[in-house]
Design a protein around this motif. Structure first.
Motif, PDB file in Angstrom:
ATOM      1  N   SER A  66      20.934   4.942   7.911  1.00  0.00           N
ATOM      2  CA  SER A  66      21.009   4.038   6.758  1.00  0.00           C
ATOM      3  C   SER A  66      22.343   4.067   6.045  1.00  0.00           C
ATOM      4  O   SER A  66      22.649   3.173   5.262  1.00  0.00           O
ATOM      5  CB  SER A  66      19.887   4.361   5.761  1.00  0.00           C
ATOM      6  OG  SER A  66      19.977   5.722   5.337  1.00  0.00           O
ATOM      7  N   SER A  67      23.150   5.113   6.306  1.00  0.00           N
ATOM      8  CA  SER A  67      24.443   5.200   5.634  1.00  0.00           C
ATOM      9  C   SER A  67      25.382   6.071   6.455  1.00  0.00           C
ATOM     10  O   SER A  67      24.959   6.829   7.337  1.00  0.00           O
ATOM     11  CB  SER A  67      24.290   5.774   4.234  1.00  0.00           C
ATOM     12  OG  SER A  67      23.935   7.146   4.301  1.00  0.00           O
ATOM     13  N   LEU A  68      26.658   5.993   6.128  1.00  0.00           N
ATOM     14  CA  LEU A  68      27.659   6.801   6.825  1.00  0.00           C
ATOM     15  C   LEU A  68      27.413   8.293   6.606  1.00  0.00           C
ATOM     16  O   LEU A  68      27.740   9.115   7.475  1.00  0.00           O
ATOM     17  CB  LEU A  68      29.060   6.440   6.321  1.00  0.00           C
ATOM     18  CG  LEU A  68      29.631   5.104   6.784  1.00  0.00           C
ATOM     19  CD1 LEU A  68      30.964   4.842   6.105  1.00  0.00           C
ATOM     20  CD2 LEU A  68      29.803   5.099   8.298  1.00  0.00           C
ATOM     21  N   GLU A  69      26.835   8.633   5.468  1.00  0.00           N
ATOM     22  CA  GLU A  69      26.593  10.042   5.165  1.00  0.00           C
ATOM     23  C   GLU A  69      25.596  10.683   6.138  1.00  0.00           C
ATOM     24  O   GLU A  69      25.533  11.908   6.256  1.00  0.00           O
ATOM     25  CB  GLU A  69      26.079  10.192   3.730  1.00  0.00           C
ATOM     26  CG  GLU A  69      27.147   9.998   2.656  1.00  0.00           C
ATOM     27  CD  GLU A  69      27.626   8.555   2.561  1.00  0.00           C
ATOM     28  OE1 GLU A  69      26.829   7.639   2.898  1.00  0.00           O
ATOM     29  OE2 GLU A  69      28.789   8.343   2.185  1.00  0.00           O
ATOM     30  N   ASP A  70      24.821   9.849   6.853  1.00  0.00           N
ATOM     31  CA  ASP A  70      23.869  10.384   7.827  1.00  0.00           C
ATOM     32  C   ASP A  70      24.564  10.935   9.074  1.00  0.00           C
ATOM     33  O   ASP A  70      23.980  11.722   9.821  1.00  0.00           O
ATOM     34  CB  ASP A  70      22.877   9.303   8.262  1.00  0.00           C
ATOM     35  CG  ASP A  70      21.980   8.844   7.122  1.00  0.00           C
ATOM     36  OD1 ASP A  70      21.755   9.646   6.194  1.00  0.00           O
ATOM     37  OD2 ASP A  70      21.530   7.685   7.156  1.00  0.00           O
ATOM     38  N   ILE A  71      25.800  10.492   9.318  1.00  0.00           N
ATOM     39  CA  ILE A  71      26.541  10.862  10.532  1.00  0.00           C
ATOM     40  C   ILE A  71      27.519  11.986  10.236  1.00  0.00           C
ATOM     41  O   ILE A  71      28.360  11.866   9.337  1.00  0.00           O
ATOM     42  CB  ILE A  71      27.315   9.648  11.093  1.00  0.00           C
ATOM     43  CG1 ILE A  71      26.380   8.460  11.334  1.00  0.00           C
ATOM     44  CG2 ILE A  71      28.046  10.037  12.372  1.00  0.00           C
ATOM     45  CD1 ILE A  71      25.338   8.703  12.385  1.00  0.00           C
TER      46      ILE A  71
END
Length: 281
Positions: A66-71
């Motif tokens: 759902s967001s870049l922070e997940d990667i």
């Protein structure tokens, strides 16, 4: 995140309608298998211009993250044609969320690549002496397709595929994606007991590895496209002994592979344009 861009073009030898052989560059299609937290997810077909961005966009568009922070990281290694994605907290219910895959109508259909490649050695096409095409026959085929009443001519936005025996049109179908169109022809052949050994397949779409493999599985050794060919389409056709024509319209074409199946009848070279001294031309 790596920055593992790859060469975009590959140089090959072709033969044109005038019987001349020359060099030409084609797109360098390649597979990229995506692993998420060490679990294989999908194989995408790509030129490799920005593979990390491709993987990131795929994960976002598939709503797997759902967001870049997940990667945490994306690492692409072209030596093994793989992209390793590491997430910070894992992806909930990854198996159930990817169990039902819907193949879209778009031009890319990379999820089928692995299965097709495993079947290369099982493909057996007729020898070159038993499945050939003359340049005059090719010209009549292209004229038939030029005159064909089509949705594309009226509305655009579709791909067309056709099956020929010699210069006789057996089946023509259009769909929003070229994969749909070739699958429709394959189904028609199966239903009617039509074999492909003495047939020629025509498509308006480019000849990717998947399109070449589908034609091979139909038993068709000669493929003609109004568009071009990718590197992997070229490599597969060469390995399977298929003849590929691209940029084919009116009497013009490029023969990419399988020259031994092609009985050339070269057109006369166009007359050189004379430039008169002092003129503006």
């Amino acid at each position: 995140m790596t920055a593992a861009s790859a060469p975009m073009l590959r140089e090959i030898q072709i033969q044109d309608e005038y019987g001349q052989r020359r060099s030409l560059h084609i797109p360098a299609e390649r597979p990229l298998t995506v692993f998420v937290d060490k679990r294989e997810l999908v194989t995408l077909m790509t030129l490799g211009a920005a593979p990390e961005m491709l993987v990131l966009g795929y994960l976002l568009n598939q709503r797997l993250v759902s967001s870049l922070e997940d990667i945490e990281s994306i690492t692409v290694d072209w030596d093994v044609h793989a992209a390793a994605v590491k997430t910070r907290h894992g992806i909930d219910d990854l198996d159930s969320r990817t169990a039902k895959r819907v193949v879209t109508t778009g031009c890319g259909q990379g999820t089928v690549f692995g299965d097709l490649m495993q079947q290369v050695d099982a493909v057996h096409l007729p020898a070159a002496d038993n499945a050939r095409i003359r340049q005059s026959t090719l010209a009549r085929m292209l004229d038939t397709m030029r005159q064909q009443d089509s949705i594309h001519r009226k509305a655009g936005s579709v791909h067309g595929c056709a099956l020929f025996e010699g210069d006789q049109l057996l089946m023509f179908v259009e769909d929003v994606g070229r994969h749909n169109a070739i699958d429709t022809i394959a189904g028609w052949m199966w239903l009617h007991g039509v074999t492909g050994g003495n047939k020629t397949f025509y498509t308006t779409g480019r000849l990717t590895s998947e399109m070449v493999m589908k034609a091979a599985h139909m038993g068709v050794p000669i493929v003609v496209s109004r568009n071009g060919v990718t590197q992997m389409g070229h490599d597969l056709a060469s390995k399977l002994g298929m003849t590929l024509f691209g940029r084919a319209a009116n009497k013009h074409f490029l023969c990419y592979t399988g020259f031994d199946r092609f009985d050339a009848e070269p057109l006369p070279q166009p007359a050189a344009v004379r430039v008169v001294a002092g003129s503006d031309t």
